[in-house]
Scaffold this motif. Sequence first.
Motif, PDB file in Angstrom:
ATOM      1  N   UNK A   1      33.795 -25.109 135.633  1.00 55.52           N
ATOM      2  CA  UNK A   1      32.869 -25.625 134.548  1.00 55.52           C
ATOM      3  C   UNK A   1      33.471 -27.014 134.244  1.00 55.52           C
ATOM      4  N   UNK A   2      34.925 -27.134 134.037  1.00 54.50           N
ATOM      5  CA  UNK A   2      35.731 -28.369 133.913  1.00 54.50           C
ATOM      6  C   UNK A   2      35.265 -29.311 134.955  1.00 54.50           C
ATOM      7  N   UNK A   3      35.610 -28.872 136.306  1.00 55.30           N
ATOM      8  CA  UNK A   3      35.567 -29.797 137.039  1.00 55.30           C
ATOM      9  C   UNK A   3      34.117 -30.435 137.528  1.00 55.30           C
ATOM     10  N   UNK A   4      33.052 -29.579 137.128  1.00 57.84           N
ATOM     11  CA  UNK A   4      31.897 -29.880 137.266  1.00 57.84           C
ATOM     12  C   UNK A   4      31.467 -30.883 136.128  1.00 57.84           C
ATOM     13  N   UNK A   5      31.990 -30.630 135.018  1.00 50.24           N
ATOM     14  CA  UNK A   5      31.474 -31.429 133.867  1.00 50.24           C
ATOM     15  C   UNK A   5      32.365 -32.864 133.916  1.00 50.24           C
ATOM     16  N   UNK A   6      33.667 -32.939 134.424  1.00 50.28           N
ATOM     17  CA  UNK A   6      34.240 -34.168 134.803  1.00 50.28           C
ATOM     18  C   UNK A   6      33.580 -34.972 135.867  1.00 50.28           C
ATOM     19  N   UNK A   7      32.979 -34.325 136.691  1.00 54.71           N
ATOM     20  CA  UNK A   7      32.123 -35.353 137.590  1.00 54.71           C
ATOM     21  C   UNK A   7      31.002 -35.828 137.103  1.00 54.71           C
ATOM     22  N   UNK A   8      30.269 -34.966 136.535  1.00 52.85           N
ATOM     23  CA  UNK A   8      28.919 -35.367 135.514  1.00 52.85           C
ATOM     24  C   UNK A   8      29.274 -36.642 134.907  1.00 52.85           C
TER      25      UNK A   8
ATOM     26  N   UNK B   1      27.973 -40.624 134.944  1.00 49.16           N
ATOM     27  CA  UNK B   1      27.513 -40.967 133.745  1.00 49.16           C
ATOM     28  C   UNK B   1      28.158 -42.229 133.180  1.00 49.16           C
ATOM     29  N   UNK B   2      29.432 -42.386 133.246  1.00 48.09           N
ATOM     30  CA  UNK B   2      30.133 -43.457 132.813  1.00 48.09           C
ATOM     31  C   UNK B   2      30.043 -44.545 133.635  1.00 48.09           C
ATOM     32  N   UNK B   3      30.108 -44.355 135.036  1.00 43.14           N
ATOM     33  CA  UNK B   3      29.761 -45.357 135.750  1.00 43.14           C
ATOM     34  C   UNK B   3      28.207 -46.152 135.660  1.00 43.14           C
ATOM     35  N   UNK B   4      27.396 -45.343 135.426  1.00 46.61           N
ATOM     36  CA  UNK B   4      26.118 -46.026 135.239  1.00 46.61           C
ATOM     37  C   UNK B   4      26.036 -46.753 133.949  1.00 46.61           C
TER      38      UNK B   4
END
Length: 305
Positions: free
Chosen positions: A66-73, A77-80
């Motif tokens: 969960x933590x890894x998936x959220x970090x990637x999301x 989002x931050x890049x966009x």
Amino acid sequence: MSRGRWWFALQAVAGGAWWVLVATVPTVRTLTLGTLNPVLVAAFDVPLFVVASALAATGLRWAAVLATGWTAVVLAGMVLWATATREAGWGVVAMTAATVGSVLALCLVLLGRIPTELVTSGPLRFRTADPDAGRHRHVLGTALQIVVFWGLFLGVFPLVIVAAETRWRLRPALPGPVVDVLVDTGVVVFVLASLLGLASAVSMSTRGAGTPLPSAMPNRLVVAGPYRVVRNPMALAGITQGAAVGLVTASWMVLVYAVAGSIVWNCVVRPLEEADLEERFGDDFRRYAAAVRCWVPRLRPVARL
């Protein structure tokens, strides 16, 4: 506690400390979130990043996922967001580090190791070149590899990084004379490193009956040209070229890119490549590896085999 769990513990503490700074230091909030609503972001990030990382540190695998998936999301989002608004560039930097660390830690938690062999799978799987192919084919293949790989890793990728660095307002404002020195130094270093790379490529393709690419590796152990003084001259040349591009573009992010590439090569690719060389060439390679260092050139060239 495993190294993966230690990472998640550190991430939980760092994430909590960051949110304290966001709440108390306006500069941190501006640099990492821009005009994003910190309360809204915290409502999702605290449970999915901070709390999930803390639970992952206790050994709960689902929390690590969960933590890894959220970090990637969040990174996506931050890049966009940073690209669209020119805000929160340092948030992208922070989340990039967190994402890389989380993915590696997740591998350690789930598998007990990092599957480095994936780097040399598929089209990059270790295979020897066709021994019946003529020398001209190996030289031509090597030349094509140089055009493609140098074009991508020393041209396209650095240009994308510089564009992102500029868009995200992460480029330092350097005085003109400093930029001139960086550019001049970078050009000289790039030319010298390129000559080393070309000399290594010529030795590999003309004496090894193969190419530098893992999918068409040489059939003979090459101890000629630059390989007589250093064991990985092409890798050394490529890493130095990357650093030179960072100087020419006055980009600290390109320099980080070059350093990251050197770490990946040394810690992931090189052990796999040298294990393959030892398996194929046996004592000849072991004697060569004992005589020639990996990165630091010899003062006197080793004798040809």
